[in-house]
Structure formats: C-alpha cells, structure tokens
Design a protein around this motif. Structure first.
Motif, PDB file in Angstrom:
ATOM      1  N   ARG A 190      75.620  12.557  24.693  1.00  0.00           N
ATOM      2  CA  ARG A 190      74.919  13.629  23.972  1.00  0.00           C
ATOM      3  C   ARG A 190      75.511  14.996  24.338  1.00  0.00           C
ATOM      4  O   ARG A 190      75.789  15.834  23.478  1.00  0.00           O
ATOM      5  N   ARG A 224      73.023  22.074  25.840  1.00  0.00           N
ATOM      6  CA  ARG A 224      73.364  23.481  25.683  1.00  0.00           C
ATOM      7  C   ARG A 224      72.236  24.379  26.186  1.00  0.00           C
ATOM      8  O   ARG A 224      72.469  25.377  26.858  1.00  0.00           O
ATOM      9  N   GLU A 280      77.583  17.875  22.095  1.00  0.00           N
ATOM     10  CA  GLU A 280      77.178  19.272  21.967  1.00  0.00           C
ATOM     11  C   GLU A 280      78.283  20.218  22.396  1.00  0.00           C
ATOM     12  O   GLU A 280      78.526  21.242  21.768  1.00  0.00           O
ATOM     13  N   LEU A 281      78.924  19.885  23.495  1.00  0.00           N
ATOM     14  CA  LEU A 281      79.834  20.835  24.129  1.00  0.00           C
ATOM     15  C   LEU A 281      81.301  20.548  23.831  1.00  0.00           C
ATOM     16  O   LEU A 281      82.151  21.395  24.050  1.00  0.00           O
TER      17      LEU A 281
END
Lengths: 205, 205
Positions: free
Chosen positions: A113, A33, A117-118
C-alpha cells in the motif's frame, strides 16, 4: 572501567518487527502519506527519537514490510522451526506453509500500500523474487505430502497459491485466515489433497 | 472562409486507447520510470508533439490504464453491446463478463505497475471502487444465469472473481486467457455452474 556489564545486545530486527506490527494497521487504514512519525511513535509506545533510532526515515518505516533482512529472518525462523517436518510429517509441513504464507501476506500488505502511494520502483522485483523462492520450497514439501500428485498437479497448485497470495496483498478486504482457508482449498484440489484440506488442530513445533 | 469542411470531430478517448495499447507493453516490460515520451511516441507512430497532444505529461500517459473517463467508456460499450443478453441469454452474458474482466485486467495492469514505481495515492481507492461496481453487475447477471445458486453461492463467486482479478493485476506471469480460464473455473463451482465452465464458441453480439 573495562568489563562493565551492559545490556544484552539488542535484537534490532526483532524490535523493528514489533514496531511494524503496530504501524502496519495505521498504514492500511489511513495510508502511508498522511502517517506522521509522531503517530507511528505513539502507536509503538516510543518517543519520536526512539522511533528514529530504529527507522531513519518515514520511507524506511512504511516500506519495512518488504525489507530484505527481516524476510530472511522470517524464513530462517520458519526453516528452523518447521524444516524438519518436511521429511518426518509432510502433511504438517504443508499446513505450516499455509500459516507461513498467510502471515507473509499480512506482513507485506501495508508496505505494498505504501509503495503504491509513494512509489517504490524496487518493490515489485523483490516481491516476485521472494514469492518464487517461497513457492519452490512449498512445492518440494507438497510433493512429499502428496506422493500421488504429478508434476502438472504441483505446478498448478503453485500457480494457484501465487494467485491467492498476490490477491491477498492487494485486497484489504481479505483476512489472514481467509488467505489460509483459500490455500487449503487449493491444496485439496490435488489428487490425495483432500486430507490436507483442513487445518491441523495445531501446527506442531 | 466559414463553412470549411474539416475532418470529422476526433474521438479523443478512442485515440488515447490506441496509444495505451502500444505503450502498455513497454511499461510492463521496461517499467514506467525508464520510459521516455520519445519511446512512447515511436511505439505509437506519433511525433513527440503528437503524443503530447493526447497526453500532457508522462504521468498522465503511464497512469492512463486507470483513467476514469476511459473506464466509463469501456463500461458503456460493454453495456450497449452485451447488456441485452442479461435477460435473453444470461449464460452468454456471463461469458461476456469473463472477457470483460480479462480485458480489464490487461488494460489496467501497466498502470498499476506505473503506480508502484511512481506513487499514485488515488490509485487504490479508484481501483477498489471500480472493481466493486463491476462485480455487482456480474453477480446480477450470474443470478439470472444460475437460478439454482443461492445468495451465499453468489457472494462466494463474487469474492473469488475479485481475487482472480486482483492477482491478475499484480502478476505479470498470468495471461489474459488464463484470467478468463480461472474465472470460468470459479463459476463452474456454483450449483448448476458447470455448464458455464467452457468458453462459448464466440461471444454473441
């Protein structure tokens, strides 16, 4: 002016892999991010425009570790390079698989990962399908390398390999060589497998 | 009308756990994105308004498996129920930990899936911190249960337990009892650990 000699056609997938090698560690260490395309470009020795030439969006970049096309390429290369060993030297073929899985874990992990996050709905299904294809092929090799192992043994190994790979994907504290070490430990548990349990001096080509 | 007898104060965390038990399987089977609050309410035998009383948003619901408060509660209950075994019967305490980790994997897994679909930046850091706390406590217990094991053995076990838990979180094909079985297999590899490698007939309270 026809017939002009241009540069050789660019290997776009290969170029994207090199960028990913530079950007993956940034994602693992700082997260997807907060990563900017400018940072990613700097890490890849590219201009910002140059980076966008290869990755139209940050999302495409940070999820590249799960890109279908690049995984097909990696598998093809593996098959071309080591496929013949399956019959001629199954032990070496099994060891080649260990490197293969170890490398895949490192390659995919930053994308997992980023997906966490997204958000990336499609990610898990693709991941599971990919792992299953790899495992099938590995079990075939292992059945040649370990003629004493029965179906139950081989299924158990496949399950354990799956676990090692999945844990490696989620665990930043595990290194690629630790993944490889654990895969060797798994194989050494099968009848006759102890002779597979140490790395070859080099993986023959 | 003061002094009116109301219902006893509600155990809100406990109620949310029960709802999670009903909703988790829906997330695992159909995904978090396609889940509607209406479906979740039906699975929990609640009205839609009733469900919103416990979970103000779908996001809060589908990520509940990683809720800090509920994990603190689960750990507290574990400590109250089994903490005394650490000194009096470390072998039983080790087995209690096996159930504990198995249960945690099942509890968290739907939330990990939801995080992958929807994105949840904070998820991984919390997950890693939580696992590390659990492992520390487990290693302490194991050092009492296995006095012959040295520090290296115990660290190796902790690493393996971490792998089994992480793989279990990512792998829908592994059941809770398989997680437990693998944890026992890990412990049985430590000097003196073989006697820990079968389940107790029941976990004593």
């Amino acid at each position: 002016m026809s017939g002009k000699l241009g540069r050789p056609p660019e290997d776009r997938v290969q170029r994207r892999r090199e960028i990913w090698d530079a950007v993956g560690p940034l994602i693992e260490n700082y997260g997807a991010r907060s990563l900017t395309m400018r940072q990613a470009a700097a890490a890849s020795f590219l201009s910002l425009g140059g980076l966008y030439h290869y990755f139209p969006s940050k999302r495409a970049l940070v999820l590249f570790g799960m890109d279908q096309e690049v995984h097909e390429r990696i598998c093809l290369e593996f098959e071309e390079r080591y496929g013949h060993l399956k019959e001629s030297d199954p032990r070496a073929a099994a060891e080649a698989f260990v490197y293969f899985f170890g490398g895949k874990v490192s390659f995919i992990r930053p994308a997992l990962r980023a997906a966490l996050e997204l958000g990336a709905e499609e990610f898990m299904a693709r991941l599971e399908a990919g792992i299953n294809v790899g495992l099938e092929d590995f079990v075939k090799t292992l059945s040649l390398a370990l003629p004493d192992a029965d179906d139950r043994d081989l299924r158990a190994v496949a399950r354990s390999v799956r676990r090692v790979v999945l844990a490696g994907l989620l665990d930043r504290s595990i290194t690629q060589s630790e993944v490889e070490e654990e895969l060797r430990a798994v194989m050494s548990g099968v009848p006759g497998g102890r002779r597979l349990s140490r790395p070859l001096a080099s993986v023959p080509t």
